[in-house]
Design an enzyme around this catalytic site. Structure first.
Site, PDB file in Angstrom:
ATOM      1  N   ASP A  64      17.486  42.425  48.556  1.00 12.06           N
ATOM      2  CA  ASP A  64      18.815  42.044  49.043  1.00 12.06           C
ATOM      3  C   ASP A  64      19.471  43.227  49.761  1.00 12.06           C
ATOM      4  O   ASP A  64      19.714  44.264  49.161  1.00 12.06           O
ATOM      5  CB  ASP A  64      19.689  41.592  47.865  1.00 12.06           C
ATOM      6  CG  ASP A  64      20.899  40.783  48.314  1.00 12.06           C
ATOM      7  OD1 ASP A  64      21.518  41.140  49.333  1.00 12.06           O
ATOM      8  OD2 ASP A  64      21.208  39.772  47.662  1.00 12.06           O
ATOM      9  N   SER A 114      24.322  36.243  51.782  1.00 12.91           N
ATOM     10  CA  SER A 114      23.081  35.986  51.051  1.00 12.91           C
ATOM     11  C   SER A 114      22.865  34.520  50.733  1.00 12.91           C
ATOM     12  O   SER A 114      21.714  34.087  50.580  1.00 12.91           O
ATOM     13  CB  SER A 114      23.066  36.800  49.750  1.00 12.91           C
ATOM     14  OG  SER A 114      23.070  38.179  50.025  1.00 12.91           O
ATOM     15  N   THR A 177      21.339  34.828  45.831  1.00 13.44           N
ATOM     16  CA  THR A 177      19.914  34.787  46.172  1.00 13.44           C
ATOM     17  C   THR A 177      19.072  34.065  45.126  1.00 13.44           C
ATOM     18  O   THR A 177      18.343  33.124  45.460  1.00 13.44           O
ATOM     19  CB  THR A 177      19.383  36.206  46.438  1.00 13.44           C
ATOM     20  OG1 THR A 177      20.132  36.796  47.502  1.00 13.44           O
ATOM     21  CG2 THR A 177      17.921  36.178  46.812  1.00 13.44           C
ATOM     22  N   GLU A 241      26.142  42.666  23.527  1.00  8.68           N
ATOM     23  CA  GLU A 241      26.822  43.914  23.857  1.00  8.68           C
ATOM     24  C   GLU A 241      28.331  43.808  23.675  1.00  8.68           C
ATOM     25  O   GLU A 241      29.082  44.679  24.113  1.00  8.68           O
ATOM     26  CB  GLU A 241      26.489  44.321  25.290  1.00  8.68           C
ATOM     27  CG  GLU A 241      25.015  44.657  25.477  1.00  8.68           C
ATOM     28  CD  GLU A 241      24.655  45.027  26.907  1.00  8.68           C
ATOM     29  OE1 GLU A 241      23.802  45.914  27.078  1.00  8.68           O
ATOM     30  OE2 GLU A 241      25.229  44.433  27.841  1.00  8.68           O
ATOM     31  N   ASP A 336      21.746  45.800  47.638  1.00  2.00           N
ATOM     32  CA  ASP A 336      22.917  45.287  48.348  1.00  2.00           C
ATOM     33  C   ASP A 336      24.209  45.839  47.765  1.00  2.00           C
ATOM     34  O   ASP A 336      25.106  46.275  48.498  1.00  2.00           O
ATOM     35  CB  ASP A 336      22.902  43.762  48.259  1.00  2.00           C
ATOM     36  CG  ASP A 336      24.112  43.108  48.893  1.00  2.00           C
ATOM     37  OD1 ASP A 336      24.178  43.075  50.136  1.00  2.00           O
ATOM     38  OD2 ASP A 336      24.984  42.611  48.154  1.00  2.00           O
TER      39      ASP A 336
END
Length: 516
Positions: A64, A114, A177, A241, A336
């Protein structure tokens, strides 16, 4: 008077002329290593047999934002990391036998995004920026206008033919994407239901994460690795997390996916390493949002696998699903993001990990696998300044003197300040520079200050932001062509300058699917 020369005599004279030129080349020219190596490359090309055989599997790699300038700078950095000058280096996929150029524009934008570019590769037609697998008849962000214009993706078509499917990304799985392999929506930002508009809900559009779980007529995509846990979890649920989900509908999509598929779900490196050897249905979501940059991956709280590890694991899983073959899409998504931040260091480091993943895939996949490597678009990322060969690619420009030898001091611009080889046409780099800069930070409230004196700044550090010409809140994509590289059965279809949507048709041709 016009003199006519017989064709045979003319050919003989031409050959004699060529031989005459060759005979006058001095030995120090023909024995030079540049001469010898280049001649060998041409001979290899001459002996290349066009591979148009049928492929069993296809792996499409998408870097990307990996424009040609990114590839050039990354190959130099890789060589310099090995102690070489760097310019003579090749990234793993740059040695593939077939290469072409790809035109990236969307139907409504000269410079693409994208969603539109990956839709082209996934469906065989170009469409608008910002929409996923919706024909250009639909309007962005308008659910009702998209109805009846949904496009069939390469994953749907492959699964209908009995092939397995997989998607790997360092971005969120719901990001543009990777989402283009399975989702159909007029708005790429509808990653979870909290972003759906009232119009979208009323018209019956569903969010991208839900579409992932509901994809396909069977039990969906066979293996998926990436980030984006927050879009699969309710807002009152925290992940491994300690980060809360985004969903407002109360649905835990990770649980729904497991109930539907009876597959293996993992969230961290330990879980990834413990995926059962016989697993053939796996979902791994390794971060609430995007996964870490490769250079920062070791700092992840729960631990993340690398792009190379995810790629090889995906191939291993897909190979276990039978002998009908598979289609796998692998995205290095954060090249990207680093460029948008004006941060060349992480863009190049992620490109190098991308090249490692491609090399690993080539070694693991069989001769029956077509591997294609491309990007979705480029960035306004430049490499300039007449630096001496071997100058640190992330460093400041040192030029050559009138004799062509390296200078002993930094090259200065007309403002008497040094500058880096790498830079950006636009972005945050106009307003804030410094070794302490964080690549993901926002400086929207800081004053525009123009150029800084880089003399005492280490521009090779991970957090440095290259300078930019035009001040913007985020660096932008570029509109020039990107490259595509191929090896394996069907690779010979990758030649010349092509429209981006041709990649879909190359895949179908190689697999012998003949999509209509």
């Amino acid at each position: 008077m016009k003199i006519l020369i017989p064709k045979a005599l003319c050919l003989a004279m031409t050959l004699c002329a060529i031989n005459a030129v060759a005979s006058v080349l001095p030995s120090y020219q023909t024995s030079d290593q540049w001469f010898v190596d280049a001649k060998d490359v041409v001979e290899q090309r001459n002996n290349l047999v066009a591979d148009t055989n049928k492929a069993k599997n296809v792996i499409l790699f998408v870097g990307d934002g990996m424009g040609v300038s990114t590839m050039t700078a990354a190959r130099i950095l890789q060589g310099q990391m090995r102690g070489e000058t760097g310019e003579e280096n090749f990234l793993s996929f740059e040695r593939f036998p077939y290469t072409g150029l790809v035109k990236t524009y969307n139907t409504n934008q000269q410079t693409p995004d994208s969603a539109g570019t990956m839709t082209a590769m996934a469906t065989g037609i170009k469409t608008k920026a910002g929409v996923l697998n919706i024909a250009p008849n639909g309007l962005r962000g308008d659910c009702d206008s998209s109805k009846g214009f949904e496009l069939t993706t390469i994953f749907e078509y492959a699964e209908a033919q009995g092939l397995s499917t997989g998607v790997v990304s360092t971005a969120r799985i719901t990001h543009a994407t990777p989402a283009a392999t399975f989702a159909k929506t007029p708005e790429r930002n509808w990653e979870s239901d909290d972003k759906l508009t009232d119009e979208a809900k009323a018209a019956g559009c569903t969010d991208i994460a839900t579409q992932f779980v509901e994809f396909g007529k069977g039990d969906g995509i066979d293996v998926a690795f990436g980030g984006g846990r927050r879009h699969f979890l309710p807002k009152d649920v925290t992940d491994i997390e300690g980060k809360a989900g985004k969903r407002t509908d109360g649905v835990n999509l990770t649980e729904k996916w497991q109930e539907k598929t009876q597959g293996t779900y993992v969230e961290d490196k330990a879980g990834f390493d413990s995926i059962p050897a016989d697993a053939t249905k796996v979902l791994g979501l390794f971060n609430a949002s995007h996964m870490r940059y490769e250079s920062d991956r070791a700092n992840d709280v729960a631990g993340e696998p690398s792009l190379t590890e995810m790629t090889t694991k995906a191939i291993d899983i897909l190979n276990k699903r039978g002998d009908k073959g598979y289609v796998l899409v692998v995205e290095s998504g954060r090249i990207d993001h680093a460029h948008h931040a004006g941060n060349a260091y992480n863009a190049l480091k992620d490109t190098l990990e991308y090249a490692n993943a491609i090399n690993a895939a080539k070694e693991l996949a069989g001769d029956d696998t077509l591997i294609m490597v491309t990007a979705d678009h480029g960035h306004v990322f430049t490499m300039a300044g007449y630096a001496v060969r071997g100058n640190p690619i992330l460093g400041k420009v040192v030029g050559t003197d009138r004799s062509g030898n390296p200078k002993s001091e930094l090259t200065l611009a007309r403002d008497e300040l040094p500058y880096t080889t790498l830079g950006y046409t636009n972005g945050l780099g106009f307003r804030n520079l410094g070794s302490e800069t964080n690549a993901d930070a926002s400086y929207a409230d800081e004053p525009i200050t123009g150029r800084h004196d880089l003399t005492a700044i280490d521009t090779t550090l991970p957090g440095f932001h290259q300078e930019a010409l035009i001040p913007l809140g985020s660096e932008t994509h570029s509109g020039e062509d990107i490259s595509v590289h191929a090896v394996g059965p069907g690779a010979a279809y990758v030649q010349g300058v092509i429209e981006q949507n041709s990649i879909f048709h190359i895949i179908n041709k190689a697999l012998g699917l003949n999509a209509e």
